[in-house]
Design an enzyme around this catalytic site. Structure first.
Site, PDB file in Angstrom:
ATOM      1  N   ASN A  13      40.722  47.465  38.062  1.00 37.84           N
ATOM      2  CA  ASN A  13      40.791  46.953  36.759  1.00 37.84           C
ATOM      3  C   ASN A  13      39.376  47.034  36.340  1.00 37.84           C
ATOM      4  OD1 ASN A  13      40.414  45.532  34.286  1.00 37.84           O
ATOM      5  ND2 ASN A  13      42.508  44.880  34.500  1.00 37.84           N
ATOM      6  N   ASP A  15      38.222  46.663  33.132  1.00 40.64           N
ATOM      7  CA  ASP A  15      37.927  46.132  31.974  1.00 40.64           C
ATOM      8  C   ASP A  15      36.381  45.592  31.730  1.00 40.64           C
ATOM      9  OD1 ASP A  15      40.584  47.013  31.351  1.00 40.64           O
ATOM     10  OD2 ASP A  15      41.086  44.820  31.285  1.00 40.64           O
ATOM     11  N   HIS A  16      36.044  44.606  32.877  1.00 39.83           N
ATOM     12  CA  HIS A  16      35.083  44.222  32.660  1.00 39.83           C
ATOM     13  C   HIS A  16      33.480  44.916  32.848  1.00 39.83           C
ATOM     14  CE1 HIS A  16      37.250  40.615  32.090  1.00 39.83           C
ATOM     15  NE2 HIS A  16      37.455  40.507  33.396  1.00 39.83           N
ATOM     16  N   ARG A  24      26.027  44.490  24.787  1.00 38.54           N
ATOM     17  CA  ARG A  24      25.010  45.049  24.324  1.00 38.54           C
ATOM     18  C   ARG A  24      24.990  46.300  23.368  1.00 38.54           C
ATOM     19  NH1 ARG A  24      19.500  45.654  25.830  1.00 38.54           N
ATOM     20  NH2 ARG A  24      19.861  43.654  26.414  1.00 38.54           N
ATOM     21  N   HIS A  53      42.887  47.896  30.400  1.00 40.60           N
ATOM     22  CA  HIS A  53      43.481  47.178  29.171  1.00 40.60           C
ATOM     23  C   HIS A  53      43.162  47.658  27.774  1.00 40.60           C
ATOM     24  CE1 HIS A  53      45.396  43.040  27.960  1.00 40.60           C
ATOM     25  NE2 HIS A  53      45.697  44.120  26.880  1.00 40.60           N
ATOM     26  N   ARG A  59      38.443  44.408  22.395  1.00 46.19           N
ATOM     27  CA  ARG A  59      37.016  43.593  22.977  1.00 46.19           C
ATOM     28  C   ARG A  59      36.455  44.302  24.142  1.00 46.19           C
ATOM     29  NH1 ARG A  59      39.642  38.432  25.592  1.00 46.19           N
ATOM     30  NH2 ARG A  59      40.246  38.049  23.414  1.00 46.19           N
ATOM     31  N   HIS A  60      36.991  45.046  25.009  1.00 48.87           N
ATOM     32  CA  HIS A  60      36.185  45.826  26.135  1.00 48.87           C
ATOM     33  C   HIS A  60      36.404  47.283  25.911  1.00 48.87           C
ATOM     34  CE1 HIS A  60      39.911  44.624  27.997  1.00 48.87           C
ATOM     35  NE2 HIS A  60      39.455  43.232  28.414  1.00 48.87           N
ATOM     36  N   GLU A  80      47.104  48.971  30.764  1.00 49.74           N
ATOM     37  CA  GLU A  80      47.908  47.821  30.327  1.00 49.74           C
ATOM     38  C   GLU A  80      47.894  47.594  29.017  1.00 49.74           C
ATOM     39  OE1 GLU A  80      45.305  44.509  31.873  1.00 49.74           O
ATOM     40  OE2 GLU A  80      45.956  44.972  33.989  1.00 49.74           O
ATOM     41  N   THR A 110      41.236  35.983  29.011  1.00 50.12           N
ATOM     42  CA  THR A 110      41.818  37.198  29.493  1.00 50.12           C
ATOM     43  C   THR A 110      43.413  36.922  29.448  1.00 50.12           C
ATOM     44  OG1 THR A 110      42.147  38.316  31.824  1.00 50.12           O
ATOM     45  CG2 THR A 110      41.654  35.946  31.835  1.00 50.12           C
ATOM     46  N   THR A 111      44.184  37.834  30.103  1.00 49.62           N
ATOM     47  CA  THR A 111      45.661  37.752  29.962  1.00 49.62           C
ATOM     48  C   THR A 111      46.219  36.338  30.727  1.00 49.62           C
ATOM     49  OG1 THR A 111      45.649  40.027  30.001  1.00 49.62           O
ATOM     50  CG2 THR A 111      47.757  38.946  30.087  1.00 49.62           C
ATOM     51  N   GLU A 161      54.965  43.403  37.598  1.00 48.83           N
ATOM     52  CA  GLU A 161      53.752  42.940  38.242  1.00 48.83           C
ATOM     53  C   GLU A 161      53.882  41.506  38.195  1.00 48.83           C
ATOM     54  OE1 GLU A 161      50.023  44.900  37.079  1.00 48.83           O
ATOM     55  OE2 GLU A 161      48.819  43.154  37.291  1.00 48.83           O
ATOM     56  N   HIS A 202      46.081  39.526  39.062  1.00 53.07           N
ATOM     57  CA  HIS A 202      45.516  38.325  38.204  1.00 53.07           C
ATOM     58  C   HIS A 202      44.712  37.385  39.205  1.00 53.07           C
ATOM     59  CE1 HIS A 202      44.348  37.015  34.126  1.00 53.07           C
ATOM     60  NE2 HIS A 202      44.155  36.029  34.876  1.00 53.07           N
ATOM     61  N   GLY A 203      43.524  37.320  39.279  1.00 52.01           N
ATOM     62  CA  GLY A 203      42.858  36.325  39.808  1.00 52.01           C
ATOM     63  C   GLY A 203      42.717  36.571  41.374  1.00 52.01           C
ATOM     64  N   GLY A 224      40.433  43.254  39.301  1.00 45.09           N
ATOM     65  CA  GLY A 224      39.384  43.509  38.356  1.00 45.09           C
ATOM     66  C   GLY A 224      37.906  42.700  38.549  1.00 45.09           C
ATOM     67  N   HIS A 225      38.272  41.371  38.065  1.00 49.82           N
ATOM     68  CA  HIS A 225      37.013  40.459  38.020  1.00 49.82           C
ATOM     69  C   HIS A 225      36.145  40.489  39.287  1.00 49.82           C
ATOM     70  CE1 HIS A 225      34.555  36.771  37.186  1.00 49.82           C
ATOM     71  NE2 HIS A 225      34.583  37.413  35.993  1.00 49.82           N
TER      72      HIS A 225
HETATM   73  N1  PXP Z   1      46.748  42.672  36.114  1.00 55.44           N
HETATM   74  C1  PXP Z   1      46.935  42.274  34.609  1.00 55.44           C
HETATM   75  C2  PXP Z   1      48.361  42.428  34.124  1.00 55.44           C
HETATM   76  C3  PXP Z   1      45.927  41.706  34.154  1.00 55.44           C
HETATM   77  O1  PXP Z   1      46.128  41.470  32.652  1.00 55.44           O
HETATM   78  C4  PXP Z   1      44.755  41.645  34.640  1.00 55.44           C
HETATM   79  C5  PXP Z   1      43.477  40.849  33.946  1.00 55.44           C
HETATM   80  O2  PXP Z   1      42.974  41.814  32.975  1.00 55.44           O
HETATM   81  C6  PXP Z   1      44.582  41.901  36.163  1.00 55.44           C
HETATM   82  C7  PXP Z   1      45.692  42.400  36.659  1.00 55.44           C
HETATM   83  C8  PXP Z   1      43.345  41.828  36.783  1.00 55.44           C
HETATM   84  O3  PXP Z   1      43.034  40.445  36.890  1.00 55.44           O
HETATM   85  P1  PXP Z   1      41.684  40.066  37.612  1.00 55.44           P
HETATM   86  O4  PXP Z   1      40.623  40.756  36.582  1.00 55.44           O
HETATM   87  O5  PXP Z   1      41.554  38.499  37.435  1.00 55.44           O
HETATM   88  O6  PXP Z   1      41.456  40.591  38.924  1.00 55.44           O
END
Ligand code: PXP
Length: 252
Positions: A13, A15-16, A24, A53, A59-60, A80, A110-111, A161, A202-203, A224-225
């Site tokens: 992911n 997004d970040h 910036r 996403h 926002r991103h 997403e 975040t979600t 998921e 997620h996480g 992602g994160h």
């Molecule tokens: N899956 C879904 C559906 C999400 O919304 C997210 C966060 O955007 C992720 C996975 C990835 O989560 P993380 O950034 O905590 O790894």
């Protein structure tokens, strides 16, 4: 039912990467870091797919990012998105390989929770039909909750998921972690019995991932994160050295 999956696949992911750029360069057509360039690095490193996403508040990730991802990546694009008319129209036009429908609230960082498929069954089924009609697979991001999983099967989604946020959050508390793991195990088994394919995310991070191997039937993890955070940590040394190299050319 689909054959049992062999090996876990990784969807990164990105997004970040865009979060950092927007901090910036918000409102500008270019800026660094570039999420598309980052996606290509992830693919070259072996990632099986790229997840982005496109939020209603942008926002991103921006529309142009997703269009460039569609044009440039060679693996699967997982978009997403909220089940909102504007984004549904965008996705039908973009044609990602798969969409993952997620809940979206503007104030969340975040979600935060899974989709309420039970409450939104009719609308989700309609979007599922439209996406599948266009050849786009559908995943629903849900908590490992029996009622939600049953509703996801009724909607006709190809994938769920499973939300691993509660597992990740409780990872350091043994009893709570085991409870969340059991929910994920039971949810994955139920989903599989109903003919759903199972992803999770997620996480997830470098510490809690090995224990997640106890959950059966998983095909793909979307992460992602922690990957972006690790990239900052591992890449900082090289980035500083390269800048020092440029400073060293100063002649006074
Ligand atoms: N899956 C879904 C559906 C999400 O919304 C997210 C966060 O955007 C992720 C996975 C990835 O989560 P993380 O950034 O905590 O790894």
């Amino acid at each position: 039912m689909n054959p049992a999956p062999k090996g876990l696949r990784l969807g990164v992911n990105i997004d970040h990467i865009a979060t950092l750029r927007e901090a910036r360069y918000r409102g500008q057509a270019h800026g660094e870091p570039d999420p598309v360039a980052a996606a290509l690095v992830c693919e070259a490193a072996g990632a099986h797919g790229i997840t982005a996403h496109l939020r209603e508040d942008r926002r991103h990730i921006q529309d142009r990012d997703v269009r460039e991802l569609r044009a440039q990546i060679g693996t699967r694009l997982n978009l997403e998105m909220a089940n909102a008319p504007e984004i549904v129209a965008f996705a039908l036009d973009l044609h990602p390989d798969i969409v993952c429908l997620v809940p979206e609230r503007r104030e969340e960082v975040t979600t935060e929770g899974g989709l309420d498929v039970v409450a939104g069954e009719a609308a989700l089924a309609e979007t599922r039909r439209r996406m599948n009609g266009a050849g786009i697979e559908v995943s629903l991001f849900i908590a490992p909750d029996p009622a939600q999983i049953a509703a996801a099967a009724r909607v006709g989604a190809q994938f769920v998921e499973l939300h691993t946020g509660a597992y990740a959050e409780h990872f350091d508390q043994k009893a709570a972690r085991n409870r969340e793991l059991e929910r994920l195990v039971a949810g994955a088994c139920q989903a599989r019995e109903l003919g759903l394919r199972v992803n999770a995310g997620h996480g997830l991070n470098y510490r809690n991932l090995p224990v997640l191997h106890l959950v059966p039937h998983l095909e793909e993890l979307n992460i992602g994160h922690s990957i972006v955070s690790r990239a900052v940590a591992t890449g900082l040394d090289a980035a500083v050295r390269e800048m020092l190299g440029l400073l060293a050319g100063y002649a006074g």
